[in-house]
Motif scaffolding. Structure first.
Motif, PDB file in Angstrom:
ATOM      1  N   ALA A 187       1.182  23.936  26.376  1.00 22.83           N
ATOM      2  CA  ALA A 187       1.594  24.650  27.639  1.00 22.83           C
ATOM      3  C   ALA A 187       1.407  24.314  28.741  1.00 22.83           C
ATOM      4  CB  ALA A 187       1.918  25.921  27.074  1.00 22.83           C
ATOM      5  N   PRO A 188       1.983  24.177  29.250  1.00 24.41           N
ATOM      6  CA  PRO A 188       1.403  24.525  31.249  1.00 24.41           C
ATOM      7  C   PRO A 188       0.646  25.323  31.643  1.00 24.41           C
ATOM      8  CG  PRO A 188       4.228  25.260  31.082  1.00 24.41           C
ATOM      9  CD  PRO A 188       3.304  24.736  29.638  1.00 24.41           C
ATOM     10  N   ARG A 189      -0.462  26.854  30.814  1.00 24.01           N
ATOM     11  CA  ARG A 189      -1.089  27.537  30.795  1.00 24.01           C
ATOM     12  C   ARG A 189      -1.732  27.005  29.202  1.00 24.01           C
ATOM     13  NH1 ARG A 189      -3.979  28.880  35.167  1.00 24.01           N
ATOM     14  NH2 ARG A 189      -5.250  30.637  34.946  1.00 24.01           N
ATOM     15  N   GLY A 190      -2.360  26.749  29.154  1.00 19.67           N
ATOM     16  CA  GLY A 190      -3.292  25.699  27.898  1.00 19.67           C
ATOM     17  C   GLY A 190      -3.269  26.496  26.841  1.00 19.67           C
ATOM     18  N   GLU A 191      -2.715  26.608  25.723  1.00 22.56           N
ATOM     19  CA  GLU A 191      -2.743  27.077  24.661  1.00 22.56           C
ATOM     20  C   GLU A 191      -3.544  26.557  23.547  1.00 22.56           C
ATOM     21  OE1 GLU A 191       1.105  28.851  23.715  1.00 22.56           O
ATOM     22  OE2 GLU A 191       0.963  29.981  25.272  1.00 22.56           O
ATOM     23  N   LEU A 192      -3.646  28.049  22.405  1.00 20.10           N
ATOM     24  CA  LEU A 192      -4.445  26.828  21.653  1.00 20.10           C
ATOM     25  C   LEU A 192      -3.673  27.096  20.154  1.00 20.10           C
ATOM     26  CD1 LEU A 192      -7.389  25.518  20.065  1.00 20.10           C
ATOM     27  CD2 LEU A 192      -8.156  27.596  19.043  1.00 20.10           C
ATOM     28  N   ASP A 193      -2.976  26.174  20.259  1.00 21.50           N
ATOM     29  CA  ASP A 193      -1.999  26.094  19.156  1.00 21.50           C
ATOM     30  C   ASP A 193      -2.000  25.051  18.108  1.00 21.50           C
ATOM     31  OD1 ASP A 193       1.299  26.919  19.089  1.00 21.50           O
ATOM     32  OD2 ASP A 193       2.038  24.324  19.245  1.00 21.50           O
ATOM     33  N   GLY A 194      -3.206  25.179  16.757  1.00 18.95           N
ATOM     34  CA  GLY A 194      -3.254  24.487  16.018  1.00 18.95           C
ATOM     35  C   GLY A 194      -4.999  23.700  16.173  1.00 18.95           C
ATOM     36  N   ARG A 245     -19.157  23.104  13.218  1.00 14.87           N
ATOM     37  CA  ARG A 245     -19.267  22.477  14.293  1.00 14.87           C
ATOM     38  C   ARG A 245     -18.595  23.653  14.354  1.00 14.87           C
ATOM     39  NH1 ARG A 245     -18.261  16.053  13.529  1.00 14.87           N
ATOM     40  NH2 ARG A 245     -20.265  15.759  12.731  1.00 14.87           N
ATOM     41  N   ILE A 246     -17.733  23.806  15.261  1.00 20.54           N
ATOM     42  CA  ILE A 246     -16.207  25.048  15.385  1.00 20.54           C
ATOM     43  C   ILE A 246     -17.392  26.412  15.765  1.00 20.54           C
ATOM     44  CG2 ILE A 246     -13.839  26.109  15.501  1.00 20.54           C
ATOM     45  CD1 ILE A 246     -13.491  23.634  13.780  1.00 20.54           C
ATOM     46  N   THR A 247     -17.563  26.930  14.224  1.00 19.75           N
ATOM     47  CA  THR A 247     -19.121  28.433  14.815  1.00 19.75           C
ATOM     48  C   THR A 247     -19.708  28.144  15.608  1.00 19.75           C
ATOM     49  OG1 THR A 247     -19.897  27.484  12.786  1.00 19.75           O
ATOM     50  CG2 THR A 247     -17.800  28.854  12.550  1.00 19.75           C
ATOM     51  N   GLU A 248     -20.638  26.630  15.918  1.00 19.29           N
ATOM     52  CA  GLU A 248     -21.636  26.583  16.232  1.00 19.29           C
ATOM     53  C   GLU A 248     -21.416  26.564  18.069  1.00 19.29           C
ATOM     54  OE1 GLU A 248     -24.107  23.422  15.317  1.00 19.29           O
ATOM     55  OE2 GLU A 248     -24.750  24.531  13.471  1.00 19.29           O
ATOM     56  N   PHE A 249     -20.166  25.848  18.315  1.00 20.96           N
ATOM     57  CA  PHE A 249     -19.884  25.924  19.824  1.00 20.96           C
ATOM     58  C   PHE A 249     -18.618  27.497  19.882  1.00 20.96           C
ATOM     59  CE2 PHE A 249     -16.360  25.075  22.439  1.00 20.96           C
ATOM     60  CZ  PHE A 249     -16.098  24.344  22.912  1.00 20.96           C
ATOM     61  N   ILE A 250     -18.353  28.555  19.388  1.00 23.01           N
ATOM     62  CA  ILE A 250     -18.635  29.594  19.759  1.00 23.01           C
ATOM     63  C   ILE A 250     -19.308  30.606  20.351  1.00 23.01           C
ATOM     64  CG2 ILE A 250     -16.871  31.465  19.384  1.00 23.01           C
ATOM     65  CD1 ILE A 250     -14.876  28.998  17.702  1.00 23.01           C
ATOM     66  N   LEU A 251     -20.497  29.754  18.859  1.00 25.95           N
ATOM     67  CA  LEU A 251     -21.153  31.223  19.006  1.00 25.95           C
ATOM     68  C   LEU A 251     -22.695  30.863  20.357  1.00 25.95           C
ATOM     69  CD1 LEU A 251     -21.857  31.560  15.309  1.00 25.95           C
ATOM     70  CD2 LEU A 251     -20.352  33.493  17.356  1.00 25.95           C
ATOM     71  N   GLY A 252     -21.914  29.715  20.795  1.00 23.17           N
ATOM     72  CA  GLY A 252     -23.155  29.196  21.658  1.00 23.17           C
ATOM     73  C   GLY A 252     -23.539  29.548  23.429  1.00 23.17           C
ATOM     74  N   VAL A 253     -23.621  29.546  24.169  1.00 22.28           N
ATOM     75  CA  VAL A 253     -24.048  29.382  25.154  1.00 22.28           C
ATOM     76  C   VAL A 253     -22.226  29.233  26.298  1.00 22.28           C
ATOM     77  CG1 VAL A 253     -25.475  30.318  27.424  1.00 22.28           C
ATOM     78  CG2 VAL A 253     -25.871  30.460  25.195  1.00 22.28           C
ATOM     79  N   SER A 254     -21.596  29.642  27.102  1.00 29.67           N
ATOM     80  CA  SER A 254     -20.762  29.226  27.457  1.00 29.67           C
ATOM     81  C   SER A 254     -20.301  30.355  29.252  1.00 29.67           C
ATOM     82  CB  SER A 254     -19.958  29.265  26.980  1.00 29.67           C
ATOM     83  OG  SER A 254     -18.606  28.956  27.418  1.00 29.67           O
ATOM     84  N   ASP A 255     -20.365  29.562  30.158  1.00 30.86           N
ATOM     85  CA  ASP A 255     -19.754  30.480  31.553  1.00 30.86           C
ATOM     86  C   ASP A 255     -18.115  30.864  30.727  1.00 30.86           C
ATOM     87  OD1 ASP A 255     -22.399  30.101  32.422  1.00 30.86           O
ATOM     88  OD2 ASP A 255     -22.194  28.174  33.278  1.00 30.86           O
ATOM     89  N   ARG A 256     -17.226  30.544  30.440  1.00 26.91           N
ATOM     90  CA  ARG A 256     -16.237  30.595  29.764  1.00 26.91           C
ATOM     91  C   ARG A 256     -15.726  31.155  29.004  1.00 26.91           C
ATOM     92  NH1 ARG A 256     -13.961  29.744  35.220  1.00 26.91           N
ATOM     93  NH2 ARG A 256     -12.095  30.072  34.272  1.00 26.91           N
ATOM     94  N   SER A 257     -14.717  31.397  28.924  1.00 29.99           N
ATOM     95  CA  SER A 257     -14.131  32.685  27.625  1.00 29.99           C
ATOM     96  C   SER A 257     -13.641  31.393  26.608  1.00 29.99           C
ATOM     97  CB  SER A 257     -13.574  33.814  27.931  1.00 29.99           C
ATOM     98  OG  SER A 257     -12.925  33.551  28.738  1.00 29.99           O
ATOM     99  N   PHE A 258     -12.991  32.000  25.672  1.00 28.84           N
ATOM    100  CA  PHE A 258     -12.362  30.849  24.661  1.00 28.84           C
ATOM    101  C   PHE A 258     -10.743  30.987  24.642  1.00 28.84           C
ATOM    102  CE2 PHE A 258     -16.737  31.484  22.743  1.00 28.84           C
ATOM    103  CZ  PHE A 258     -17.124  30.184  23.180  1.00 28.84           C
ATOM    104  N   LEU A 259      -9.975  29.598  25.248  1.00 27.55           N
ATOM    105  CA  LEU A 259      -8.386  29.680  24.109  1.00 27.55           C
ATOM    106  C   LEU A 259      -8.485  29.652  22.255  1.00 27.55           C
ATOM    107  CD1 LEU A 259      -7.375  26.297  25.953  1.00 27.55           C
ATOM    108  CD2 LEU A 259      -6.938  28.853  26.552  1.00 27.55           C
ATOM    109  N   THR A 260      -8.665  31.458  22.737  1.00 31.15           N
ATOM    110  CA  THR A 260      -7.547  31.398  20.932  1.00 31.15           C
ATOM    111  C   THR A 260      -6.669  31.492  20.614  1.00 31.15           C
ATOM    112  OG1 THR A 260      -7.504  33.937  21.716  1.00 31.15           O
ATOM    113  CG2 THR A 260      -9.906  33.871  21.720  1.00 31.15           C
ATOM    114  N   PRO A 261      -6.896  30.983  18.553  1.00 32.11           N
ATOM    115  CA  PRO A 261      -5.050  30.679  18.628  1.00 32.11           C
ATOM    116  C   PRO A 261      -4.499  31.949  19.351  1.00 32.11           C
ATOM    117  CG  PRO A 261      -6.854  30.532  16.663  1.00 32.11           C
ATOM    118  CD  PRO A 261      -7.839  31.301  17.898  1.00 32.11           C
ATOM    119  N   LYS A 262      -3.210  30.966  18.698  1.00 30.91           N
ATOM    120  CA  LYS A 262      -1.742  32.535  18.815  1.00 30.91           C
ATOM    121  C   LYS A 262      -1.858  33.480  18.026  1.00 30.91           C
ATOM    122  CE  LYS A 262       1.413  29.398  19.914  1.00 30.91           C
ATOM    123  NZ  LYS A 262       2.534  28.964  20.048  1.00 30.91           N
TER     124      LYS A 262
END
Length: 262
Positions: A187-194, A245-262
């Motif tokens: 999508a033009p403004r990125g959406e986590l689609d699966g 790998r997914i959960t460690e990525f989410i629970l780690g340190v980030s300067d941005r928020s996340f694209l979340t599932p629709k």
């Protein structure tokens, strides 16, 4: 330089280091601080400058500019670096900048990557191994791109965005927030689609692990609580390395928020 083939029209500044078997094509310019590994090939009209190191068997195609200073108004001429790994294919008109003091000082690209025509990699970006960036994709400053990720054509990564391992970004997509490993964004403004199921299957991931990933994604999309709370729950309910790998990525340190599932 005794085994390097250098076209008479190329300019090799004093101090440049050329590995065995390098091929430097017509009208290329190689700066004094550049270090090329063995069998690196610069096709023609390629500029490699700055404190830049390029690994063995990398090929850089026509009119690319590698190792120029950052496009950052805060940059004051400090000494920073660009490190490119082995066996990369860097196609026509690619631009890759060195780092900045504020971002760690090093822009880094791993091994076996393909950067297609017109790709831009900005200052302090960290790109893993086997990454594909399709024509005219761009990664703004400080982005991190995990192994095996694919960035679609004419797509852009916002500054400081992280793209997890094995994720895929569709063409013509602006990515303003972090993308989980194995995520599918479009999508033009990125959406986590699966999930990037095609990529997982191509890499031979087992059905059991794919099922675990689907269950974890459903928990992230539909579970109770905040996104971080769902990630913690998914981590507790699965022993899969891929889910971890997914959960460690989410629970780690980030300067941005996340694209979340629709």
């Amino acid at each position: 330089m005794s085994t390097a083939q250098v076209h008479p029209s190329a300019i090799i500044e004093e101090g440049a280091q050329l590995g065995d078997g390098c091929i430097i094509g017509p009208l290329c310019c190689v700066g004094s601080e550049v270090k090329l590994g063995d069998r690196v090939e610069l096709k023609s009209h390629v500029v490699v400058t700055g404190n830049t190191e390029i690994g063995d068997d990398t090929v850089i195609f026509n009119f690319s500019v590698i190792g120029e200073i950052p496009q950052d108004l805060k940059f004051g001429g400090e000494k920073t670096r660009l490190v490119i790994g082995q066996r990369n294919r860097i196609r026509e008109h690619v631009t890759i900048n060195t780092g900045t003091d504020g971002g760690g000082g090093v822009t880094r690209i791993g091994d076996d990557c393909l950067l297609m025509a017109g790709v831009h990699v900005a200052h302090d970006v960290q790109i893993g191994n086997r990454v594909i960036m399709v024509n005219h994709a761009g990664a703004a400053g400080h982005c991190i791109v995990g192994d095996d990720a694919i960035i679609g054509g004419l797509s852009g990564l916002h500054q400081f965005v992280r793209v997890g391992q094995g994720a895929i970004i569709g063409a013509l997509t602006m990515v303003p927030n972090d993308v989980i490993p194995y995520g599918l964004v479009q999508a033009p403004r990125g959406e986590l689609d699966g999930l990037n199921l095609v990529g997982l299957k191509r890499r031979g991931v087992s059905r059991e692990d794919i099922s675990e990933l689907r269950a974890a994604f459903n928990e992230l999309a539909k579970g109770e609580g905040t996104f971080l709370e769902r990630a913690r729950k998914a981590s507790e309910e699965s022993d899969s390395e891929y889910v971890r790998r997914i959960t460690e990525f989410i629970l780690g340190v980030s300067d941005r928020s996340f694209l979340t599932p629709k």
